[in-house]
Design a protein around this motif. Sequence first.
Motif, PDB file in Angstrom:
ATOM      1  N   PRO A 155       0.848  -1.240   0.068  1.00 16.86           N
ATOM      2  CA  PRO A 155       0.020  -0.051  -0.020  1.00 16.86           C
ATOM      3  C   PRO A 155       0.839   1.515  -0.091  1.00 16.86           C
ATOM      4  O   PRO A 155       1.848   1.313   0.544  1.00 16.86           O
ATOM      5  CB  PRO A 155      -0.798   0.074   1.403  1.00 16.86           C
ATOM      6  CG  PRO A 155      -0.447  -1.314   1.833  1.00 16.86           C
ATOM      7  CD  PRO A 155       0.773  -1.784   1.361  1.00 16.86           C
ATOM      8  N   LEU A 156       0.533   2.240  -0.881  1.00 20.85           N
ATOM      9  CA  LEU A 156       1.348   3.486  -1.044  1.00 20.85           C
ATOM     10  C   LEU A 156       0.385   4.526  -0.645  1.00 20.85           C
ATOM     11  O   LEU A 156      -0.697   4.653  -0.799  1.00 20.85           O
ATOM     12  CB  LEU A 156       1.789   3.702  -2.525  1.00 20.85           C
ATOM     13  CG  LEU A 156       2.737   2.352  -2.946  1.00 20.85           C
ATOM     14  CD1 LEU A 156       2.887   2.811  -4.482  1.00 20.85           C
ATOM     15  CD2 LEU A 156       3.961   2.526  -2.244  1.00 20.85           C
ATOM     16  N   SER A 157       1.162   5.598  -0.102  1.00 15.23           N
ATOM     17  CA  SER A 157       0.419   6.925  -0.205  1.00 15.23           C
ATOM     18  C   SER A 157       1.245   7.954  -1.033  1.00 15.23           C
ATOM     19  O   SER A 157       2.553   7.698  -1.503  1.00 15.23           O
ATOM     20  CB  SER A 157       0.822   7.612   1.323  1.00 15.23           C
ATOM     21  OG  SER A 157       2.257   7.743   1.438  1.00 15.23           O
ATOM     22  N   GLY A 177       6.790  20.147  -8.543  1.00 17.64           N
ATOM     23  CA  GLY A 177       7.660  19.446  -9.720  1.00 17.64           C
ATOM     24  C   GLY A 177       7.613  18.097  -9.761  1.00 17.64           C
ATOM     25  O   GLY A 177       8.044  17.201 -10.585  1.00 17.64           O
ATOM     26  N   LYS A 178       6.946  17.223  -8.506  1.00 17.87           N
ATOM     27  CA  LYS A 178       6.981  15.922  -8.729  1.00 17.87           C
ATOM     28  C   LYS A 178       5.802  15.233  -7.846  1.00 17.87           C
ATOM     29  O   LYS A 178       5.300  16.155  -6.964  1.00 17.87           O
ATOM     30  CB  LYS A 178       8.414  15.305  -8.073  1.00 17.87           C
ATOM     31  CG  LYS A 178       8.540  15.767  -6.747  1.00 17.87           C
ATOM     32  CD  LYS A 178       9.958  15.453  -6.276  1.00 17.87           C
ATOM     33  CE  LYS A 178      10.265  15.982  -4.939  1.00 17.87           C
ATOM     34  NZ  LYS A 178      11.966  15.618  -4.561  1.00 17.87           N
ATOM     35  N   ILE A 179       5.602  14.176  -7.933  1.00 22.08           N
ATOM     36  CA  ILE A 179       4.723  13.344  -7.331  1.00 22.08           C
ATOM     37  C   ILE A 179       5.510  12.184  -6.451  1.00 22.08           C
ATOM     38  O   ILE A 179       6.366  11.695  -7.129  1.00 22.08           O
ATOM     39  CB  ILE A 179       3.710  12.594  -8.130  1.00 22.08           C
ATOM     40  CG1 ILE A 179       2.717  13.264  -8.892  1.00 22.08           C
ATOM     41  CG2 ILE A 179       2.835  11.558  -7.101  1.00 22.08           C
ATOM     42  CD1 ILE A 179       1.804  12.972  -9.708  1.00 22.08           C
ATOM     43  N   VAL A 180       5.444  12.173  -5.185  1.00 18.20           N
ATOM     44  CA  VAL A 180       6.181  11.318  -4.285  1.00 18.20           C
ATOM     45  C   VAL A 180       5.382  10.152  -3.857  1.00 18.20           C
ATOM     46  O   VAL A 180       4.334  10.605  -3.238  1.00 18.20           O
ATOM     47  CB  VAL A 180       6.992  11.957  -3.135  1.00 18.20           C
ATOM     48  CG1 VAL A 180       7.770  11.018  -2.186  1.00 18.20           C
ATOM     49  CG2 VAL A 180       7.589  13.175  -3.736  1.00 18.20           C
ATOM     50  N   PHE A 181       5.662   8.904  -4.005  1.00 19.91           N
ATOM     51  CA  PHE A 181       5.254   7.790  -3.408  1.00 19.91           C
ATOM     52  C   PHE A 181       6.109   7.204  -2.348  1.00 19.91           C
ATOM     53  O   PHE A 181       7.153   7.151  -2.284  1.00 19.91           O
ATOM     54  CB  PHE A 181       5.071   6.467  -4.582  1.00 19.91           C
ATOM     55  CG  PHE A 181       4.308   6.892  -5.683  1.00 19.91           C
ATOM     56  CD1 PHE A 181       2.792   6.682  -5.380  1.00 19.91           C
ATOM     57  CD2 PHE A 181       4.727   7.408  -6.725  1.00 19.91           C
ATOM     58  CE1 PHE A 181       2.045   7.004  -6.742  1.00 19.91           C
ATOM     59  CE2 PHE A 181       4.051   7.679  -8.075  1.00 19.91           C
ATOM     60  CZ  PHE A 181       2.550   7.500  -7.692  1.00 19.91           C
TER      61      PHE A 181
END
Length: 192
Positions: free
Chosen positions: A174-176, A182-186
């Motif tokens: 499972p990820l948040s 400038g970015k999407i962080v998982f």
Amino acid sequence: MNKISASRLLVVLVCTIIAGCSTLASLASYSVTSADLQRELDKQVTSLQEQASIVGIPILLEVNDMQVNVGPDNRQTIQLIADATATLSVLGLTYPAKVKLDVEGMPYYDSTKKAVFIRSLVLNDTTVDAMGYRGNLAPVSSKVMGLLNQFLMDQPVYEVKNVPSGYAWLTNMPLSMTVESGKIVFRPQRAD
């Protein structure tokens, strides 16, 4: 072992632990940049077209290009600037109009599909350039907006299965997801 050797050994050990922790921290998250999303959308945008009609006049809507900006002004949104063509067909003649839409939406991570979608599109700005007219033609803009909305509901802007092999763990937990400039962080989702 003397005191100087023991203190040097302790300093080396502490430095090794700190370096190991920073390496683990970088592996504990994965970032997707605006450029990564741009590459994904460039592959998909060529097929983005639709036949429609405005007050009974047939119109072909085609999105030619789409620019991506993740987290503009540190907001939790993704901005898309779409360059489209709306070609009207009247009495056997065609009239192309250039349409530029600036929209923003909220990124949403669908854990079952392991993909990022954009929801709740909001129109920031629109310009239509047709046969000397430059301004906003609400019916044309709303048709292009509808096309983008439908496309983004069905088509993810990023799929986690595309991560490099060193980050394959992302596909099994499972990820948040957070949006930064400038970015999407998982990151792995915390159990609360």
